[in-house]
Design an enzyme around this catalytic site. Structure first.
Site, mmCIF file in Angstrom:
data_model
loop_
_atom_site.group_PDB
_atom_site.id
_atom_site.type_symbol
_atom_site.label_atom_id
_atom_site.label_comp_id
_atom_site.label_asym_id
_atom_site.label_seq_id
_atom_site.Cartn_x
_atom_site.Cartn_y
_atom_site.Cartn_z
ATOM 1 N N HIS A 98 -75.309 -22.220 -104.742
ATOM 2 C CA HIS A 98 -75.374 -21.473 -103.417
ATOM 3 C C HIS A 98 -75.385 -22.590 -102.301
ATOM 4 O O HIS A 98 -76.131 -23.574 -102.365
ATOM 5 C CB HIS A 98 -76.402 -20.370 -102.985
ATOM 6 C CG HIS A 98 -76.231 -19.179 -103.684
ATOM 7 N ND1 HIS A 98 -77.161 -18.482 -103.963
ATOM 8 C CD2 HIS A 98 -75.200 -18.370 -103.762
ATOM 9 C CE1 HIS A 98 -76.966 -17.108 -104.507
ATOM 10 N NE2 HIS A 98 -75.570 -16.998 -104.096
ATOM 11 N N CYS A 118 -83.751 -18.703 -99.529
ATOM 12 C CA CYS A 118 -83.223 -17.792 -100.545
ATOM 13 C C CYS A 118 -83.883 -16.276 -100.351
ATOM 14 O O CYS A 118 -83.387 -15.024 -100.373
ATOM 15 C CB CYS A 118 -83.316 -17.948 -101.939
ATOM 16 S SG CYS A 118 -82.526 -19.220 -102.512
HETATM 17 N N1 ARG Z 1 -81.467 -15.457 -109.255
HETATM 18 C C1 ARG Z 1 -80.814 -15.560 -108.124
HETATM 19 C C2 ARG Z 1 -79.352 -15.435 -108.303
HETATM 20 O O1 ARG Z 1 -78.911 -16.219 -109.052
HETATM 21 C C3 ARG Z 1 -81.317 -16.221 -107.098
HETATM 22 C C4 ARG Z 1 -80.667 -16.259 -105.775
HETATM 23 C C5 ARG Z 1 -81.150 -17.369 -104.882
HETATM 24 N N2 ARG Z 1 -80.601 -17.093 -103.484
HETATM 25 C C6 ARG Z 1 -80.002 -18.089 -102.772
HETATM 26 N N3 ARG Z 1 -79.951 -17.563 -101.550
HETATM 27 N N4 ARG Z 1 -79.816 -19.074 -102.976
HETATM 28 O O2 ARG Z 1 -78.346 -15.015 -107.866
#
Ligand code: ARG
Length: 273
Positions: free
Chosen positions: A172, A266
């Site tokens: 991300h 996150c």
């Molecule tokens: N387990 C989640 C996923 O893989 C983690 C999300 C993390 N969020 C972020 N904004 N980077 O989607």
């Protein structure tokens, strides 16, 4: 080097408690289903982060956690708002799909645009209100579709700069880049394609640069109010880098949430009414 005083701006955030947090599937390289999660600890760490934000004078709204959605604690992925308009999320993986509707219900009194294209909200979008008159940075390569960048630009009426992420560990945008204030960013160049690195260097010559170790400690997954920069307690080196740039690092323990592949940013969505 001397800096003018970094001025904090009061923020509004949205968080969702890790009441149903587990790691029961693997959709990013950080998730390991064989190590059990300490739910009580996750909740405690989350509560302390929320308290830290309110103690700094910010308003934190809370979205109710829903059973069967273990990743809902990562509230940043649920939408992206700019100047009162919300661009909704559409998750890449079916395990998280239903989170989008829960976020949509929260934004009832906002102008809400339902997305056509896959995008994971603030996970892949960042907003710099004072950069070039208001600039959106957007990541693609793992989760958000490039077509969603164009869609976001149409919905939000701000230029969107597309940046290609190339390292699965930083899947991300918010694992590789953060807004330190309304015009300045910090990022780890190695998470981006060479061309995207050039774009970032051109747009942000004064950026704070992080290295791979900082990024692996989720040191870029930070929340800043323009002065206080909230980082997890592993990211001490990144804390020193933002301090050298004139900001005040505030470290909060959030280790249990790293098990799902996320940290401070996150779990905090910024609301921009
Ligand atoms: N387990 C989640 C996923 O893989 C983690 C999300 C993390 N969020 C972020 N904004 N980077 O989607």
């Amino acid at each position: 080097m001397s800096h003018g005083e970094r001025l904090p701006r009061e923020r509004m955030y949205l968080m969702c408690p890790p009441e149903h947090f587990t790691v029961e599937y693997t959709i990013n390289p950080w998730m390991d289903t064989t190590v059990p999660v300490d739910a009580g600890l996750a909740l405690k760490q989350w509560a302390l982060l929320r308290e830290t934000l309110t103690d700094l004078g910010h308003r934190v709204h809370v979205l109710d956690a829903e059973p069967g959605l273990p990743d809902m604690v990562y509230a940043a992925n649920g939408a992206f708002s700019v100047d009162g308009t919300v661009y909704g999320a559409r998750f890449r993986y079916p395990q998280r799909a239903d989170e989008a509707a829960a976020h949509r219900r929260f934004y009832q009194s906002w102008a809400f645009a339902e997305p056509v294209h896959v995008n994971e909200g603030e996970g892949d979008f960042a907003y710099l209100p004072e950069a070039y008159g208001g600039l959106i940075l957007a990541g693609y390569g793992f989760r958000t579709e490039p077509a969603a960048h164009a869609e976001a630009q149409e919905v939000l009426g701000r230029p969107v700069i597309s940046l290609r992420l190339v390292d699965p560990a930083f899947y991300h945008l918010d694992t590789a880049l953060a807004a330190l204030d309304d015009r300045r960013v910090a990022y780890y160049p190695g998470a981006f394609s060479p061309a995207s690195q050039r774009v970032l260097a051109q747009l942000f010559p004064d950026a704070v640069l992080a290295d791979r170790a900082d990024a692996e400690e989720f040191g870029l997954n930070l929340v800043s109010d323009g002065r206080h920069v909230i980082l997890n307690t592993q990211a001490m080196a990144m804390g020193e880098k933002v301090r050298a740039a004139g900001y005040t690092p505030v470290h909060v323990e959030l280790g249990e949430l790293k098990r799902g592949g996320g940290s401070i940013k996150c779990v905090v969505a910024e609301l921009r009414p």
